[in-house]
Design an enzyme around this catalytic site. Structure first.
Site, short mmCIF file in Angstrom:
data_model
loop_
_atom_site.label_atom_id
_atom_site.label_comp_id
_atom_site.label_asym_id
_atom_site.label_seq_id
_atom_site.Cartn_x
_atom_site.Cartn_y
_atom_site.Cartn_z
N ILE A 175 -12.56 33.38 43.31
CA ILE A 175 -13.83 34.11 43.21
C ILE A 175 -13.89 34.59 41.76
CG2 ILE A 175 -15.17 36.11 43.95
CD1 ILE A 175 -13.98 35.84 46.68
N PRO A 176 -14.73 33.94 40.97
CA PRO A 176 -14.59 34.08 39.51
C PRO A 176 -15.16 35.38 38.97
CG PRO A 176 -16.36 32.56 40.03
CD PRO A 176 -15.79 32.99 41.34
N CYS A 177 -14.56 36.51 39.31
CA CYS A 177 -15.03 37.78 38.78
C CYS A 177 -14.82 37.85 37.26
CB CYS A 177 -14.35 38.96 39.48
SG CYS A 177 -12.57 38.97 39.36
N HIS A 178 -13.98 36.94 36.75
CA HIS A 178 -13.80 36.92 35.29
C HIS A 178 -15.04 36.40 34.57
CE1 HIS A 178 -12.49 32.91 36.73
NE2 HIS A 178 -12.97 32.46 35.59
#
Ligand SMILES: [Zn+2]
Length: 356
Positions: free
Chosen positions: A316-319
């Site tokens: 989950i690409p919170c970056h």
């Protein structure tokens, strides 16, 4: 852990020859003794097969090695202050302790001085140091694989089994009744950006985090209590799947993560996480963008909170969420990793464009 065979041979040679120009370049963990050393350690040199090489002292600590008493890889004998020496020794006397303000008072040490001196000397605060050491111990069984634990599980958790202690701090008490509790498996994955921990059941991945992430212990605890689950070392299909996908991701060949995920959060948090997964690799969004996409343009603070509560790093690409101003903003795994990930994804995108 450094995996490149050529590099390992180079470091081993430097270790045998006690080459001082390799000081600070690598640390060696000795699996037969459980200590880690600097290249110039005067002690008898270990066999090659017993050596694991690390780029930083923190990585060696996280891999459960303790600092060697002879070469003292965390200090230069002439430069280290009394405070630092005292604290490193105190940690070794009780490596599983969580340090609080009153503990510093008991040793007549000023907490902020300790923080400053550690940061200056080792690039991490004392609390980070103590934590790395504690986590390394707690995760030791995960790292060495679940085989032994499986045997113990089969034999019904003999009360004398030593792995209880190592685990109880982070994984909680081992279950006494296995029949009615959910069992999650935890594995240690070595990645290019440092070790990660994956937790899954037989069907879905529940957690994927950098091992040195702040607050990881609490995350694991929350997972365990909320699900009333036992977490023990081992591998399941989702863990094997994410391990494969991560190595493709780091090679730059992965197009999409397909490991089934178990999202644990409020409906709002889940909606934010689903929105995050729609951000294509190589692109970024702001919290405000995400809030707008959810039809709640004023909810960007709640979006930021949901972003921070993500337990499935990278997948989950919170970056990919940055500040409106274009600055990187924060990241649970550290801003350096965030920057690396964003660059990596940008380059990957360019590669793909060229090849089409
Ligand atoms: Zn040593």
């Amino acid at each position: 852990m450094i995996q490149n065979e050529e590099r390992k041979l180079e470091y081993y040679k430097a270790l045998i020859e006690k080459k001082s120009d390799y000081e600070g370049v690598f640390y060696v963990g000795v699996t037969s003794t459980g200590v880690f050393c600097r290249p110039t350690c005067p002690a008898r040199k270990p066999k090659y097969d017993n050596c694991e090489f690390y780029e930083t002292a923190q990585q060696a600590l996280l891999a459960s090695f303790r600092p060697c008493q002879r070469c003292r890889p965390l200090s230069h004998p002439n430069q280290v202050s009394d405070i630092v020496r005292l604290l490193v020794e105190a940690v070794e006397q009780n490596p599983e302790k969580r340090w609080k303000g009153q503990d510093f008072k008991a040793l007549s040490i000023d907490e902020s001085t300790a923080r400053r001196q550690f940061k200056k000397r080792f690039g991490m605060t004392f609390v980070e140091y103590a934590r790395s050491r504690r986590m390394g111990l707690a995760l030791k069984s995960i790292r060495s694989g679940g085989k032994l634990i499986d045997t113990q599980l089969a034999s019904g958790y003999d009360s004398s089994s030593g792995f209880r202690d190592a685990f109880s701090r982070i994984m909680g008490a081992t279950p006494t009744r296995l029949d009615d509790s959910l069992i999650l498996r935890a594995s240690w994955l070595d990645t290019q950006l440092g070790p990660m921990m994956a937790i899954a059941d037989d069907n879905e991945l529940y957690l994927l985090e950098f091992v040195d992430r702040r607050g990881l212990e609490r995350e694991v605890e929350r997972l365990r209590t909320r699900l009333q689950a036992a977490i023990i070392p081992g591998e399941t299909t989702p863990i094997q799947s994410i391990e494969n996908e991560l190595s493709q991701f780091f090679e730059g060949t992965l197009t999409e993560f397909k490991t089934p995920l178990h999202l644990m959060g409020s409906p709002f948090q889940k909606s934010v996480w689903e929105q995050l997964m729609k951000i294509p690799p190589g692109e970024t969004r702001s919290y405000a963008d995400i809030a707008l996409a959810l039809g709640k343009p004023t909810a960007y603070r709640a979006v930021a909170q949901a972003n921070g509560a993500n337990q499935l790093a990278i997948v989950i690409p919170c970056h990919r969420v940055i500040n409106v101003s274009g600055e990187l903003g924060g990241y649970g795994g550290g801003v350096a990793r965030k920057e690396w990930l964003l660059n990596h994804e940008k380059i990957g995108g360019q590669k793909n464009e060229k090849s089409t």
